[in-house]
Write a protein that holds these residues in place. Structure first.
Motif, short mmCIF file in Angstrom:
data_model
loop_
_atom_site.label_atom_id
_atom_site.label_comp_id
_atom_site.label_asym_id
_atom_site.label_seq_id
_atom_site.Cartn_x
_atom_site.Cartn_y
_atom_site.Cartn_z
N UNK A 1 5.05 9.12 6.98
CA UNK A 1 4.55 9.57 8.24
C UNK A 1 3.99 8.19 8.39
N UNK A 2 2.87 7.89 7.66
CA UNK A 2 2.26 6.35 7.80
C UNK A 2 2.91 5.04 7.70
N UNK B 1 3.93 13.24 0.15
CA UNK B 1 5.07 12.41 0.42
C UNK B 1 5.53 11.93 1.73
N UNK B 2 5.69 13.50 2.62
CA UNK B 2 5.44 13.19 4.34
C UNK B 2 4.90 12.71 4.66
N UNK C 1 5.37 0.76 10.71
CA UNK C 1 6.36 0.45 11.06
C UNK C 1 6.50 0.21 12.78
N UNK C 2 6.13 0.97 13.20
CA UNK C 2 6.14 1.05 14.66
C UNK C 2 5.24 0.16 15.10
N UNK D 1 1.04 -0.80 -0.54
CA UNK D 1 0.16 -0.13 0.31
C UNK D 1 0.71 1.66 -0.69
N UNK D 2 2.04 1.69 1.24
CA UNK D 2 2.50 2.63 0.92
C UNK D 2 3.05 2.40 0.51
N UNK D 3 4.50 1.65 -0.02
CA UNK D 3 5.37 1.33 -0.74
C UNK D 3 4.76 2.15 -2.77
N UNK D 4 3.77 1.74 -2.63
CA UNK D 4 3.61 2.39 -4.50
C UNK D 4 2.74 3.82 -4.40
#
Length: 419
Positions: free
Chosen positions: A196-197, A191-192, A202-203, A71-74
């Protein structure tokens, strides 16, 4: 002769424990105790529940990792592509308008359309050669992307119609450079926010992994403790069962001894001797081997009881049993037949050997002094087994010989007829 009193075998019948129908065996009772100590159903339910929780945590962890990768990487790549395509369009626009205000803007439109496609893919989803784009579910990001698309549309309109600022109520002093800077700031913000998401995800992923690891350790500890308890319960049950088995064995041995032993003299009782005689008759019939029996009775034993009492009479019985037993072989059998009457089985012995032993015992008893009573004699009847003869017939013949010895004046030995 052959009289029997209350001291015969029937007096020493074994006392057996009641075993009513439906009463549990020691094994069943132990299983019941084991179930009480360790509820196996609850243990299995606990394992299934904990396993389901761990599976759910693993699934959530896997979904979190998949979400970050798919989801986030693309989407981050898409935000970068928006900036790249918009920057390329702006650079081509600036170069073309400086050289020729009426230059062909097809290449500029192409990059703007490409930037808008990435923005729309972030809102609605899409796919191209670079991957699959999943729609954003963050309201703040969706609002930012919609603002980016409106700015792209305004940039395109301004490129094609310079007077577009007045129709859209845009500030006339907003130059293309200022518009581009605003666009870059908005794209950087997207992008920022996405980064952050990703960091939050990751956390969360690390937290879930830590919780999963701690839970796995806790589950292993709990299962270990439960297994130790289960093993202890089983070991205790096995120890209890072993003790119960040994107790039953000792009880059975005691009952067997009581059922086959005369409690006063320690000799075999009539029941046991009858079984041995039956086995010996079968053996003699099968192997054609000789054996003999000697039946003897204490002379005037009633007078001993009447004169000295039954306690002294019991001493006399025990003394005579010990004295005669000392002259027998280990393979011979010696029993209290009933009252003051005794029976000897001489294996592998013919009538002559039985007669010799009977004379020795008769003389031995006659010369043996018993405390309080003095000398006590006995009368002996001897019979040898004949082919086809039953135990009853053999005992009857020995009893008849003993009766003759009594009639001859006692303290003597008589051989059965035909022997």
């Amino acid at each position: 002769m052959g009289s029997q009193n209350a001291n015969s075998a029937g007096r020493f019948a074994p006392h057996t424990e009641p075993d009513g129908a439906g009463s549990p065996t020691i094994f069943e009772a132990d299983l019941v105790r084991l179930k009480v100590r360790f509820p196996l159903k609850r243990f299995i339910t606990l394992i299934v529940t904990i396993g389901a929780l761990i599976i759910a945590m693993i699934a959530y962890s896997a979904e979190t990792g998949l979400r970050m990768s798919q989801r986030y990487t693309p989407l981050i790549d898409a935000a970068m592509e928006i900036k790249l395509e918009a920057t390329t369009a702006y650079l081509w626009y600036e170069e073309d308008t400086r050289q020729d205000p009426h230059a062909n803007m097809d290449l500029v439109r192409k990059h703007i359309d490409q930037a808008d496609w990435y923005a729309r893919a972030m809102l609605e989803g899409g796919a191209n050669a670079e991957g699959i784009f999943i729609p954003l579910d963050d309201p703040e990001l969706r609002t930012s992307i919609e603002d980016v698309r409106r700015l792209l549309a305004h940039f395109r309109a301004k490129m094609e119609h310079p007077a577009f600022d007045q129709t859209e109520n845009m500030p006339q002093n907003q130059s293309s450079d200022h518009m581009f800077e605003t666009f870059i700031k908005m794209a950087d913000g997207v992008e920022t926010r996405l980064q952050n998401l990703v960091q939050i995800a990751e956390k969360r992923f690390v937290f879930v992994q830590a919780v999963l690891a701690v839970s796995a350790l806790a589950v292993m500890s709990v299962l270990g403790i439960l297994f130790v308890r289960f093993a202890d319960a089983q070991n205790n049950a096995v120890r209890d069962l072993r003790r119960e088995i040994f107790r039953r064995i000792r009880m059975e041995s005691t009952l067997r001894k009581q059922a086959t032993t005369d409690t006063l003299t320690g000799l075999m009782n009539r029941r046991r001797m009858t079984d041995i005689l039956q086995d010996e008759v079968s053996r003699a019939t099968r192997l054609n081997t000789p054996f003999s029996v000697v039946m003897f009775d204490i002379d005037h034993f009633k007078q001993v009881n009447d004169t000295f009492g039954h306690d002294v009479g019991d001493v006399v019985l025990k003394e005579i049993a010990v004295t005669v037993k000392s002259r027998l072989r280990q393979l011979d059998a010696f029993a209290r037949w009933g009252g003051e009457e005794f029976m000897i089985l001489l294996r592998g012995t013919d009538i002559d050997g039985a007669l010799e032993l009977s004379n020795i015992c008769c003389e031995l008893l006659a010369g043996h002094d018993i405390e309080t009573v003095g000398r006590v004699t006995a009368s002996f009847g001897v019979a040898s087994h004949r082919p086809g003869q039953t135990v009853r017939d053999l005992v009857r013949r020995a009893d008849e010989a003993l009766y003759q010895a009594k009639n001859k004046g006692r303290n003597c030995v008589v051989i059965a007829k035909a022997d």
